[in-house]
Design a protein around this motif. Structure first.
Motif, PDB file in Angstrom:
ATOM      1  N   MET A   1       0.841  -1.176   0.000  1.00  0.00           N
ATOM      2  CA  MET A   1       0.000   0.000   0.000  1.00  0.00           C
ATOM      3  C   MET A   1       0.887   1.240   0.000  1.00  0.00           C
ATOM      4  O   MET A   1       1.883   1.309   0.705  1.00  0.00           O
ATOM      5  CB  MET A   1      -0.911   0.009   1.229  1.00  0.00           C
ATOM      6  CG  MET A   1      -1.796   1.231   1.275  1.00  0.00           C
ATOM      7  SD  MET A   1      -2.995   1.225   2.620  1.00  0.00           S
ATOM      8  CE  MET A   1      -2.011   1.813   3.967  1.00  0.00           C
ATOM      9  N   LYS A   2       0.506   2.219  -0.798  1.00  0.00           N
ATOM     10  CA  LYS A   2       1.202   3.494  -0.828  1.00  0.00           C
ATOM     11  C   LYS A   2       0.243   4.560  -0.321  1.00  0.00           C
ATOM     12  O   LYS A   2      -0.971   4.449  -0.502  1.00  0.00           O
ATOM     13  CB  LYS A   2       1.649   3.829  -2.248  1.00  0.00           C
ATOM     14  CG  LYS A   2       2.659   2.843  -2.795  1.00  0.00           C
ATOM     15  CD  LYS A   2       3.055   3.200  -4.197  1.00  0.00           C
ATOM     16  CE  LYS A   2       4.040   2.172  -4.729  1.00  0.00           C
ATOM     17  NZ  LYS A   2       4.476   2.507  -6.086  1.00  0.00           N
ATOM     18  N   PRO A  77      -2.830  -2.319  -4.085  1.00  0.00           N
ATOM     19  CA  PRO A  77      -2.929  -3.318  -5.144  1.00  0.00           C
ATOM     20  C   PRO A  77      -3.948  -4.381  -4.722  1.00  0.00           C
ATOM     21  O   PRO A  77      -3.976  -4.783  -3.558  1.00  0.00           O
ATOM     22  CB  PRO A  77      -1.525  -3.897  -5.241  1.00  0.00           C
ATOM     23  CG  PRO A  77      -0.813  -3.469  -4.012  1.00  0.00           C
ATOM     24  CD  PRO A  77      -1.561  -2.342  -3.394  1.00  0.00           C
ATOM     25  N   ARG A  78      -4.784  -4.794  -5.659  1.00  0.00           N
ATOM     26  CA  ARG A  78      -5.794  -5.810  -5.349  1.00  0.00           C
ATOM     27  C   ARG A  78      -5.400  -7.176  -5.893  1.00  0.00           C
ATOM     28  O   ARG A  78      -5.371  -8.152  -5.170  1.00  0.00           O
ATOM     29  CB  ARG A  78      -7.161  -5.395  -5.912  1.00  0.00           C
ATOM     30  CG  ARG A  78      -7.782  -4.276  -5.142  1.00  0.00           C
ATOM     31  CD  ARG A  78      -8.097  -4.784  -3.756  1.00  0.00           C
ATOM     32  NE  ARG A  78      -8.638  -3.737  -2.920  1.00  0.00           N
ATOM     33  CZ  ARG A  78      -8.486  -3.695  -1.625  1.00  0.00           C
ATOM     34  NH1 ARG A  78      -7.804  -4.615  -1.006  1.00  0.00           N
ATOM     35  NH2 ARG A  78      -9.012  -2.735  -0.921  1.00  0.00           N
ATOM     36  N   TYR A  87      -6.223  -2.119  -8.922  1.00  0.00           N
ATOM     37  CA  TYR A  87      -5.892  -1.302  -7.753  1.00  0.00           C
ATOM     38  C   TYR A  87      -7.147  -0.611  -7.227  1.00  0.00           C
ATOM     39  O   TYR A  87      -8.070  -0.329  -7.982  1.00  0.00           O
ATOM     40  CB  TYR A  87      -4.890  -0.198  -8.119  1.00  0.00           C
ATOM     41  CG  TYR A  87      -3.566  -0.694  -8.604  1.00  0.00           C
ATOM     42  CD1 TYR A  87      -2.518  -0.886  -7.707  1.00  0.00           C
ATOM     43  CD2 TYR A  87      -3.352  -0.963  -9.948  1.00  0.00           C
ATOM     44  CE1 TYR A  87      -1.286  -1.327  -8.157  1.00  0.00           C
ATOM     45  CE2 TYR A  87      -2.122  -1.417 -10.401  1.00  0.00           C
ATOM     46  CZ  TYR A  87      -1.093  -1.599  -9.504  1.00  0.00           C
ATOM     47  OH  TYR A  87       0.123  -2.042  -9.941  1.00  0.00           O
ATOM     48  N   THR A  88      -7.110  -0.294  -5.935  1.00  0.00           N
ATOM     49  CA  THR A  88      -8.119   0.574  -5.337  1.00  0.00           C
ATOM     50  C   THR A  88      -7.410   1.823  -4.854  1.00  0.00           C
ATOM     51  O   THR A  88      -6.450   1.749  -4.085  1.00  0.00           O
ATOM     52  CB  THR A  88      -8.832  -0.115  -4.148  1.00  0.00           C
ATOM     53  OG1 THR A  88      -9.470  -1.302  -4.630  1.00  0.00           O
ATOM     54  CG2 THR A  88      -9.868   0.801  -3.527  1.00  0.00           C
ATOM     55  N   GLN A  89      -7.883   2.968  -5.341  1.00  0.00           N
ATOM     56  CA  GLN A  89      -7.325   4.266  -4.942  1.00  0.00           C
ATOM     57  C   GLN A  89      -8.398   4.988  -4.122  1.00  0.00           C
ATOM     58  O   GLN A  89      -9.535   5.104  -4.564  1.00  0.00           O
ATOM     59  CB  GLN A  89      -6.970   5.068  -6.192  1.00  0.00           C
ATOM     60  CG  GLN A  89      -6.370   6.411  -5.898  1.00  0.00           C
ATOM     61  CD  GLN A  89      -5.890   7.074  -7.177  1.00  0.00           C
ATOM     62  OE1 GLN A  89      -4.729   6.989  -7.500  1.00  0.00           O
ATOM     63  NE2 GLN A  89      -6.780   7.734  -7.890  1.00  0.00           N
TER      64      GLN A  89
END
Length: 113
Positions: A1-2, A77-78, A87-89
């Motif tokens: 995760m970022k 990232p999923r 990805y989920t943002q």
């Protein structure tokens, strides 16, 4: 995760830019905070242009001109499936009293190199 954190103040110019695209608003759309990404320096990039697959935005109180939000943007990232990464943002905005004011969640699909 970022993750990245920053502060964004809603300005008349931001509202005018939004209304140039979507017409005059009696109240700002729950999707309005998506333009906050212009004010934040997200540290993630992709090898190919992401496709914006799905989006949901919720405002827990009205967004107003002059209001400053502490914004937290995250990228999780999923999965990878075939030639794509998913990805989920998420963009969450907190009012000066620490209350969650809005949350926008985007699902992104990125072609793998």
């Amino acid at each position: 995760m970022k993750q990245i954190e920053g502060y964004v103040t809603v300005t008349k110019d931001m509202i005018q830019d939004y209304e140039e695209l979507f017409g005059t608003q009696s109240s700002l759309s729950p999707a309005f905070p998506m333009i906050f990404y212009r004010e934040l320096s997200v540290p993630w990039t992709f090898d190919a242009s992401p496709v914006h697959r799905k989006q949901s935005c919720r405002c827990y109180e009205a967004i107003t001109c002059g209001q400053t939000y502490r914004c937290v943007a995250t990228l999780k990232p999923r999965m990878k499936k075939g030639a794509y990464a998913f990805y989920t943002q998420t963009l969450t905005g907190y009012t000066p009293n620490g209350k969650e004011g809005f949350q926008c969640v985007s699902e992104l699909v990125v072609p793998l190199p």
